[in-house]
Scaffold this motif. Structure first.
Motif, mmCIF file in Angstrom:
data_model
loop_
_atom_site.group_PDB
_atom_site.id
_atom_site.type_symbol
_atom_site.label_atom_id
_atom_site.label_comp_id
_atom_site.label_asym_id
_atom_site.label_seq_id
_atom_site.Cartn_x
_atom_site.Cartn_y
_atom_site.Cartn_z
ATOM 1 N N HIS A 22 0.538 -1.500 0.130
ATOM 2 C CA HIS A 22 -0.270 0.096 0.142
ATOM 3 C C HIS A 22 0.841 1.483 0.015
ATOM 4 N N SER A 26 1.942 0.827 -4.043
ATOM 5 C CA SER A 26 0.538 2.032 -4.157
ATOM 6 C C SER A 26 0.736 3.529 -4.583
ATOM 7 N N TYR A 110 -10.391 3.850 3.047
ATOM 8 C CA TYR A 110 -10.374 2.097 2.669
ATOM 9 C C TYR A 110 -8.923 2.021 3.421
ATOM 10 N N LYS A 333 -2.095 -0.697 -6.578
ATOM 11 C CA LYS A 333 -2.216 0.341 -6.892
ATOM 12 C C LYS A 333 -3.552 0.938 -7.777
ATOM 13 N N TRP A 336 -6.230 1.794 -5.428
ATOM 14 C CA TRP A 336 -6.087 2.654 -5.105
ATOM 15 C C TRP A 336 -6.049 3.759 -6.171
#
Length: 383
Positions: A22, A26, A110, A333, A336
């Motif tokens: 993350h 990402s 999220y 990614k 995201w």
């Protein structure tokens, strides 16, 4: 061109998934590419704020990547009006309480899955987020794997005819931690801390099966704790209280039968860590994390059972590779970027908290099925 800065409170980034998938692969990767481009020519620029419990770890992580903002005080971070998004990748047992605080602070949400430890709490979080009017999403990364994107392409094109069944294997050997260090954190093997492969993987299988093949109508599951003792990160032996293997059967709408094994106690003898075989009246496919191979009915060989002679077939050679035909980005990614567009532009994002609650529901039913040793229907969530 102008930047639309989105300040993101990223909780749990000192852990394996939060840091690697993350933060690094990402959010920081999005910054390295110049942001998320918009049709207007503007870009979304994510500005991460690292949140966690360990000041030394946060300080070191911020210094490693040249980030200026971090905090061990979640309440103070949530009080910042400039912070628009709260992201959670903590251990499962800590997630729901932090998400509630973020909802109260009117942050968009999220989260990693599972969003809660049980279906009732997951459904409550979904309803609270909806009532608060905040945008919300759950990580469903496997939908963005190249192999499964190719499989979805085949389904949408009608390649299979009528789909009959799906068989799958997922997992690998996670070392016990004594003679070789474990590849997964020790909390994964303690049920009291939210560990267990059923709560982990059934959340994945719910969205994979529903998005590719249809709604799950019923589940039968058998779990196991094959390795009852492991060694933690400090070299201490501990009793594993969570399941480390799960053997599930699912009935989907339309009659598709699915068999999926998930295990941290299996040595891999297949092309990839995830393997799904889909069989239909017109063709079959085998998909992994990145690859997908197909066999149409007109190229299917005609073997017969005869163990008294050497096998005359090259069964692996009778399959054809599905080409990429596009560039595949990191799945975390890619999701995201879609969520950031959802926050800034209101673009659709179907993987909300209600979708995440469905995964927790299936995991809970899987655990019940194991305990009660019977099939269980999967009702519409909230019904």
């Amino acid at each position: 061109m102008s930047q639309r800065v989105v300040k993101i409170l990223m909780n749990g980034v000192t852990g394996r998934m939060g840091r690697n998938q993350h933060l690094i692969r990402s959010v920081l990767a999005i910054r390295e590419q110049g942001g998320v481009p918009l049709p207007s020519g503007d870009v979304i620029w994510p500005e991460p704020v690292l949140i966690g419990r360990s000041e030394p770890k946060l300080r070191a992580l911020a210094a490693e990547f040249g980030l200026s903002e971090w905090s061990t005080d979640l309440d103070a971070a949530l009080a910042d009006p400039a912070a628009e998004v709260y992201f959670d990748a903590q251990v499962t047992s800590e997630r729901a309480a932090s998400v509630r605080k973020a909802i109260t602070a009117a942050k968009h949400l999220y989260c990693e899955k599972p969003i809660a430890a049980d279906a009732g709490e997951a459904l409550e979080l979904a309803r609270l987020a909806q009532a608060a009017g905040v945008k919300n999403g759950v990580v469903q990364d496997k939908l963005f794997l190249p192999g499964l994107l190719k499989l979805k392409r085949l389904v949408d094109a009608g390649f299979f005819g009528r789909i009959l069944s799906v068989r799958g294997e997922f997992g690998y050997w996670v070392f016990e931690g004594d003679w070789q260090s474990a590849q997964r954190p020790s909390w994964n093997y303690r049920a009291e801390e939210g560990g267990g492969i059923i709560i982990d993987m059934f959340c994945h299988w719910q969205y994979v099966l529903e998005n590719l093949f249809g709604r799950i109508r019923a589940v039968s599951a058998l779990g196991a704790t094959h390795l009852p003792e492991r060694v933690d990160e400090a070299g201490r032996r501990y009793r594993a209280t969570a399941d480390d293997a799960a053997y599930g059967t699912f009935e989907l709408e339309g009659g598709v039968i699915v068999q999926l094994n998930s295990s941290w106690c299996v040595r891999v003898y297949r092309d990839e860590l995830l393997w799904l075989q889909v069989d239909g009246t017109h063709g079959s496919a085998v998909a992994g994390l990145r690859t997908c191979k197909v066999q149409h009915r007109v190229t299917t060989p005609k073997p017969t059972w005869n163990p008294d002679v050497p096998n005359p077939f090259d069964f692996y050679g009778d399959w054809q590779e599905v080409p990429d035909n596009t560039d595949f980005d990191n799945g975390f990614k890619a999701q995201w970027e879609l969520f950031l567009k959802h926050v800034v532009c209101g673009e659709p994002f179907p993987w909300d908290f209600m979708a995440g609650a469905k995964g927790v529901q299936l995991a809970e039913l899987g655990l019940r099925s194991w305990a009660e040793r019977r099939w269980l229907e999967v009702p519409e969530l909230g019904a």
